[in-house]
Scaffold this motif. Structure first.
Motif, short mmCIF file in Angstrom:
data_model
loop_
_atom_site.label_atom_id
_atom_site.label_comp_id
_atom_site.label_asym_id
_atom_site.label_seq_id
_atom_site.Cartn_x
_atom_site.Cartn_y
_atom_site.Cartn_z
N UNK A 118 -99.18 5.53 15.51
CA UNK A 118 -98.53 4.32 15.01
C UNK A 118 -97.01 4.45 15.11
N UNK A 119 -96.50 5.59 14.67
CA UNK A 119 -95.05 5.82 14.74
C UNK A 119 -94.56 5.82 16.19
N UNK A 120 -95.34 6.42 17.08
CA UNK A 120 -94.98 6.47 18.50
C UNK A 120 -94.85 5.06 19.08
N UNK A 121 -95.81 4.20 18.75
CA UNK A 121 -95.79 2.83 19.27
C UNK A 121 -94.61 2.04 18.70
N UNK A 122 -94.33 2.23 17.43
CA UNK A 122 -93.19 1.54 16.82
C UNK A 122 -91.88 1.99 17.45
N UNK A 123 -91.78 3.27 17.72
CA UNK A 123 -90.59 3.80 18.40
C UNK A 123 -90.48 3.24 19.83
N UNK A 124 -91.63 3.13 20.50
CA UNK A 124 -91.63 2.58 21.86
C UNK A 124 -91.18 1.12 21.85
N UNK A 125 -91.57 0.39 20.82
CA UNK A 125 -91.13 -1.01 20.70
C UNK A 125 -89.61 -1.07 20.57
N UNK A 126 -89.05 -0.16 19.83
CA UNK A 126 -87.59 -0.14 19.65
C UNK A 126 -86.89 0.33 20.93
N UNK A 127 -87.50 1.24 21.66
CA UNK A 127 -86.92 1.71 22.92
C UNK A 127 -86.91 0.60 23.96
N UNK A 128 -88.00 -0.17 24.02
CA UNK A 128 -88.08 -1.27 24.96
C UNK A 128 -88.35 -0.81 26.38
N UNK A 129 -88.11 -1.68 27.34
CA UNK A 129 -88.36 -1.35 28.74
C UNK A 129 -89.82 -1.02 28.98
#
Length: 382
Positions: free
Chosen positions: A305-316
């Motif tokens: 869950x944390x990984x996906x939320x971080x990926x959302x913030x990273x974008x691209x």
């Protein structure tokens, strides 16, 4: 309300439930597609009499064509077949119930053909949310979410003016391993992981719910669907799955959508919107309802869950890489070729190994997806 529907992924859990809903409300099924379960597909096709059926697997398509040679059903195959099913003149709405990034191209084609999209394929928005939503706005094609959480948010926002939304409250049950530390899950088997406490779903999404990657993918989806930032979405663990999600408005009002945990309800709404029709589903019984509880997610115990939320913030391409790697890892886990905790390791490692590209075009997204899959297969020999 639409009059006819194409169901991409008709032999899966969502696809089968969509057929049941379509039959209940008397909606024409114009096209069906499946990966390769041709026995079930033939039974569905003979009962529903669609104009067109596509089988993604080329060998299975040839066998299916022979099986229905005594009918008037046109048969297609591969990606071309999926796109034809999604764009044919005889359909108003396309239910994207296929699993994985294979749903991206047909969904974009359906958007270009100005069909309504009943969106059940997470990877479409996770991988290419910016492109999909921009294309939808340009063509005027409606996207009505089928996921119970996104349908709930969609319903809570009906009639709201732009600017009234303060925060999306995205609920999740926490899955079958809620509260368990990562070390306790080292020896989890597929048979245990697919037993969701509240929902009846396919194997892949059940595993994603266990790791809470599913909630992470929904986090990314919600960001694109509703045009918000990651900071505008709060994940709330709600084990009973009675409230399917909520929105907080700028004045502090919170609106929640409630219902029994049955995917048929959001499926039916996606087909009948903006109308509502009597359904065949169980009603809520408030007199016998147990307590409803809420808690914050524990990110140490739910690293996906944390990984996906971080990926959302990273974008691209970050979320695309993560999703593709997760898909390969989950299927390897289900085949007893990869340990449960390695699912997170594979998804996290792929982002670092492949590298993130900002503002990607469709070719870049597809290349990132393929690179992530290659990384997991080569690194973990699955």
């Amino acid at each position: 309300m639409v009059n006819s529907v194409s169901i991409l992924g008709c032999t899966g859990s969502i696809g089968r439930q969509t057929i049941a809903v379509a039959e209940h409300i008397g909606m024409k099924v114009a096209a069906l597609t499946a990966q390769r379960k041709i026995d079930l597909l033939e039974e569905q096709a003979r009962r529903l009499k669609p104009e067109f059926v596509a089988v993604y697997d080329e060998k299975a398509a040839k066998l299916f064509k022979i099986a229905v040679a005594d009918t008037d059903i046109k048969v297609g195959s591969g990606m071309e077949g999926l796109i034809e099913a999604a764009t044919m003149d005889g359909t108003d709405c396309v239910v994207t119930a296929v699993s994985g990034s294979v749903g991206l191209k047909p969904t974009l084609a359906a958007i270009d053909a100005k069909k309504r999209i009943a969106l059940a394929n997470k990877e479409t928005l996770v991988c290419a949310g910016e492109i999909v939503m921009k294309r939808s706005k340009e063509t005027g094609a409606e996207i009505v979410p089928v996921d119970s959480e996104h349908s709930a948010i969609f319903q809570c926002l009906m009639g709201r003016k732009e600017g009234e939304l303060k925060k999306i409250l995205l609920t999740g049950s926490g899955g079958p391993f809620r509260g368990k530390a990562r070390a306790e899950l080292e020896d989890v088997t597929p048979e245990i992981a697919v037993k969701h406490p509240n929902w009846s779903m396919g194997a892949k999404i059940s595993v994603d719910s266990a790791t809470m990657m599913n909630k992470g993918l929904e986090f990314v989806e919600a960001m694109h669907l509703f045009g918000v930032t990651p900071d505008d979405i709060q994940v709330v663990i709600h084990p009973q799955s009675i409230i399917h999600s909520m929105v907080e408005l700028i004045d502090g009002t919170v609106i929640a959508q409630m219902g029994v945990p049955d995917m048929g309800l959001p499926i039916q709404l996606a087909l009948t919107y903006p109308e509502r029709k009597p359904s065949m589903f169980e009603r809520m019984d408030f007199w016998n309802m147990k307590d409803m509880t809420f808690e914050a997610p524990d990110y140490e115990k739910t690293p996906c869950l944390k990984l996906a939320m971080d990926a959302a913030r990273t974008g691209g391409t970050a979320a695309c890489i993560m999703s593709a790697a997760n898909e390969v890892a989950v299927h390897a886990f289900l085949a007893h070729k990869l340990g449960y905790n390695r699912i997170y390791d594979a998804a996290a490692g792929a982002i670092d190994a492949v590298g993130v590209t900002q503002h990607p075009d469709l070719d870049t997204i597809i290349a990132a997806d393929e690179a992530a899959r290659h990384y997991v297969r080569e690194t973990y020999k699955v």
